[in-house]
Design a protein around this motif. Sequence first.
Motif, mmCIF file in Angstrom:
data_model
loop_
_atom_site.group_PDB
_atom_site.id
_atom_site.type_symbol
_atom_site.label_atom_id
_atom_site.label_comp_id
_atom_site.label_asym_id
_atom_site.label_seq_id
_atom_site.Cartn_x
_atom_site.Cartn_y
_atom_site.Cartn_z
ATOM 1 N N ALA A 154 0.827 -1.206 0.000
ATOM 2 C CA ALA A 154 0.000 0.000 0.000
ATOM 3 C C ALA A 154 0.860 1.253 0.000
ATOM 4 C CB ALA A 154 -0.944 -0.013 1.204
ATOM 5 N N VAL A 155 1.960 1.240 0.728
ATOM 6 C CA VAL A 155 2.847 2.408 0.752
ATOM 7 C C VAL A 155 3.431 2.657 -0.643
ATOM 8 C CG1 VAL A 155 5.016 3.330 1.650
ATOM 9 C CG2 VAL A 155 3.400 2.228 3.202
ATOM 10 N N LEU A 156 3.909 1.606 -1.279
ATOM 11 C CA LEU A 156 4.465 1.749 -2.626
ATOM 12 C C LEU A 156 3.406 2.228 -3.617
ATOM 13 C CD1 LEU A 156 6.715 -1.419 -2.702
ATOM 14 C CD2 LEU A 156 7.515 0.897 -3.229
ATOM 15 N N ALA A 157 2.210 1.637 -3.529
ATOM 16 C CA ALA A 157 1.136 2.046 -4.430
ATOM 17 C C ALA A 157 0.702 3.477 -4.152
ATOM 18 C CB ALA A 157 -0.055 1.096 -4.298
ATOM 19 N N ASN A 158 0.706 3.858 -2.866
ATOM 20 C CA ASN A 158 0.322 5.220 -2.496
ATOM 21 C C ASN A 158 1.301 6.242 -3.065
ATOM 22 O OD1 ASN A 158 0.508 7.613 -0.322
ATOM 23 N ND2 ASN A 158 -1.567 6.765 -0.296
ATOM 24 N N LEU A 159 2.581 5.923 -3.009
ATOM 25 C CA LEU A 159 3.593 6.811 -3.580
ATOM 26 C C LEU A 159 3.354 7.009 -5.071
ATOM 27 C CD1 LEU A 159 6.314 8.357 -3.515
ATOM 28 C CD2 LEU A 159 7.445 6.141 -3.854
ATOM 29 N N GLU A 160 3.110 5.913 -5.802
ATOM 30 C CA GLU A 160 2.909 6.009 -7.242
ATOM 31 C C GLU A 160 1.604 6.722 -7.572
ATOM 32 O OE1 GLU A 160 5.256 5.357 -9.319
ATOM 33 O OE2 GLU A 160 6.523 4.618 -7.695
ATOM 34 N N TRP A 161 0.569 6.476 -6.795
ATOM 35 C CA TRP A 161 -0.740 7.100 -7.014
ATOM 36 C C TRP A 161 -0.645 8.612 -6.838
ATOM 37 C CZ3 TRP A 161 -4.434 9.438 -3.606
ATOM 38 C CH2 TRP A 161 -5.754 9.498 -4.087
ATOM 39 N N MET A 162 0.004 9.037 -5.751
ATOM 40 C CA MET A 162 0.121 10.467 -5.495
ATOM 41 C C MET A 162 1.063 11.119 -6.504
ATOM 42 S SD MET A 162 -1.053 12.929 -3.716
ATOM 43 C CE MET A 162 -1.855 12.120 -2.326
ATOM 44 N N ARG A 163 2.113 10.397 -6.867
ATOM 45 C CA ARG A 163 3.037 10.934 -7.876
ATOM 46 C C ARG A 163 2.303 11.187 -9.187
ATOM 47 N NH1 ARG A 163 9.094 9.059 -9.193
ATOM 48 N NH2 ARG A 163 9.390 10.172 -11.144
ATOM 49 N N ALA A 164 1.476 10.254 -9.613
ATOM 50 C CA ALA A 164 0.729 10.413 -10.856
ATOM 51 C C ALA A 164 -0.258 11.562 -10.760
ATOM 52 C CB ALA A 164 0.003 9.115 -11.199
ATOM 53 N N LEU A 165 -0.892 11.696 -9.596
ATOM 54 C CA LEU A 165 -1.863 12.770 -9.408
ATOM 55 C C LEU A 165 -1.198 14.140 -9.512
ATOM 56 C CD1 LEU A 165 -4.670 12.787 -6.762
ATOM 57 C CD2 LEU A 165 -3.252 14.807 -7.040
ATOM 58 N N VAL A 166 -0.053 14.292 -8.837
ATOM 59 C CA VAL A 166 0.644 15.574 -8.847
ATOM 60 C C VAL A 166 1.215 15.861 -10.233
ATOM 61 C CG1 VAL A 166 2.580 16.867 -7.887
ATOM 62 C CG2 VAL A 166 1.151 15.472 -6.388
ATOM 63 N N SER A 167 1.809 14.845 -10.858
ATOM 64 C CA SER A 167 2.371 15.023 -12.195
ATOM 65 C C SER A 167 1.301 15.437 -13.192
ATOM 66 C CB SER A 167 3.045 13.728 -12.652
ATOM 67 O OG SER A 167 3.515 13.834 -13.978
ATOM 68 N N ASP A 168 0.130 14.796 -13.110
ATOM 69 C CA ASP A 168 -0.967 15.147 -14.003
ATOM 70 C C ASP A 168 -1.423 16.583 -13.763
ATOM 71 O OD1 ASP A 168 -3.246 14.413 -15.880
ATOM 72 O OD2 ASP A 168 -4.356 14.979 -14.063
ATOM 73 N N GLY A 169 -1.530 16.959 -12.469
ATOM 74 C CA GLY A 169 -1.923 18.324 -12.158
ATOM 75 C C GLY A 169 -0.932 19.338 -12.689
ATOM 76 N N ALA A 170 0.360 19.024 -12.564
ATOM 77 C CA ALA A 170 1.385 19.929 -13.080
ATOM 78 C C ALA A 170 1.289 20.043 -14.595
ATOM 79 C CB ALA A 170 2.766 19.427 -12.662
ATOM 80 N N THR A 171 1.046 18.922 -15.267
ATOM 81 C CA THR A 171 0.925 18.933 -16.719
ATOM 82 C C THR A 171 -0.263 19.774 -17.164
ATOM 83 O OG1 THR A 171 1.936 16.740 -16.888
ATOM 84 C CG2 THR A 171 0.600 17.477 -18.765
#
Length: 262
Positions: free
Chosen positions: A208-225
Motif C-alpha cells: 500500500a505504501v508503494l502504491a500510495n507513492l505512485e498514485w500520489m506521484r501520478a496525481l501531482v504530475s498530471d496536475g502539473a501537466t
Amino acid sequence: MAGRAGEIPLLGGTANRGRVHRVGDTVRRPMRPTAPATHALLRHLERVGFDGAPRVLGIDDEGREVLSYVPGTAITAPAPEWALTDAALRSVGELLRRFHEAVADFDPTPYTWPPSPPAPFSCGTITHNDPNLDNIVFRDGRAVALIDFDLAAPGAPVWDVAGAARLWAPLRCPADTTDVRRGRELHRLRVLVDAYGPLDQRELVVDAVLANLEWMRALVSDGATRGVPGFAAYWTGQAQQRADRARAWLAEHADAVRAALM
C-alpha cells in the motif's frame, strides 16, 4: 483574492495553494465537481457526532464552499519538534481510526467521487487519501481533526494508514529527512500502526505504501501537466528525484518494513 477585506490566507496545501481563506470562524474554498460527494460525507460525519472534521455551512456569493474553521495548528514546514514526537504520531493513528469508524456506515454509491485508490485498496469504506502533515489539525500536541477532504473517495483503511506512514514516519530515503525523524522510520511506522489498532490487510502495508507513492506521484504530475499552479510549482526536478529515491528506498527495504510490523 488574498486582498479581500477580512480574509486571511491559510497556509499549506498544494492544489489549492493561495485559494483557501479564513473569514471569521469560516473557511472559504474553491468548489470542485465532486464537492457534492464531499459535502455529503462531511454532513454524515456531523450526524454521527464525529468532531474531527469541518462542518459544511453552505456556498458563498462568490461560489466558494463555506466550511467551519477548525481551531488548532496544521503542520507546515518547518515542522515543530513537538509535532514529530511519537506521542503526536500515536494521536494521528488514533484519529484515523476514529474517522474510519465514523464512515463505516456511510453509503457512497449515490455520489461521484475523485478517483479511488487502486485495487486491492479501492473499497471497504471512505478514505481521506491525503493525510499529509498540513491536513491534520493539532491542539495541545494531539491530532484532533482532518481537513481538506478534496481527495476523499471509497477506499480501504490500510490505504490511509499507509499514506500516513509514508508521510509521517516518513517512509522514504533518509537522506531526504532533515529533522528528528531521520533514522527512526521503521520505529515510527510501528508506532503509527499500533496506535491505529486492528487493521485489515495489515500484511499489505508495504504494498500500500508503494502504491500510495505512485498514485500520489501520478496525481501531482498530471496536475502539473494541466497547469494547476500549486502542482506545477511543487513538481520540480528535485521533487521528482525525491520521489525516485523514495521508490528505490522502499523497494530495497521492503522486508525490513514488513518485519517492523510483525
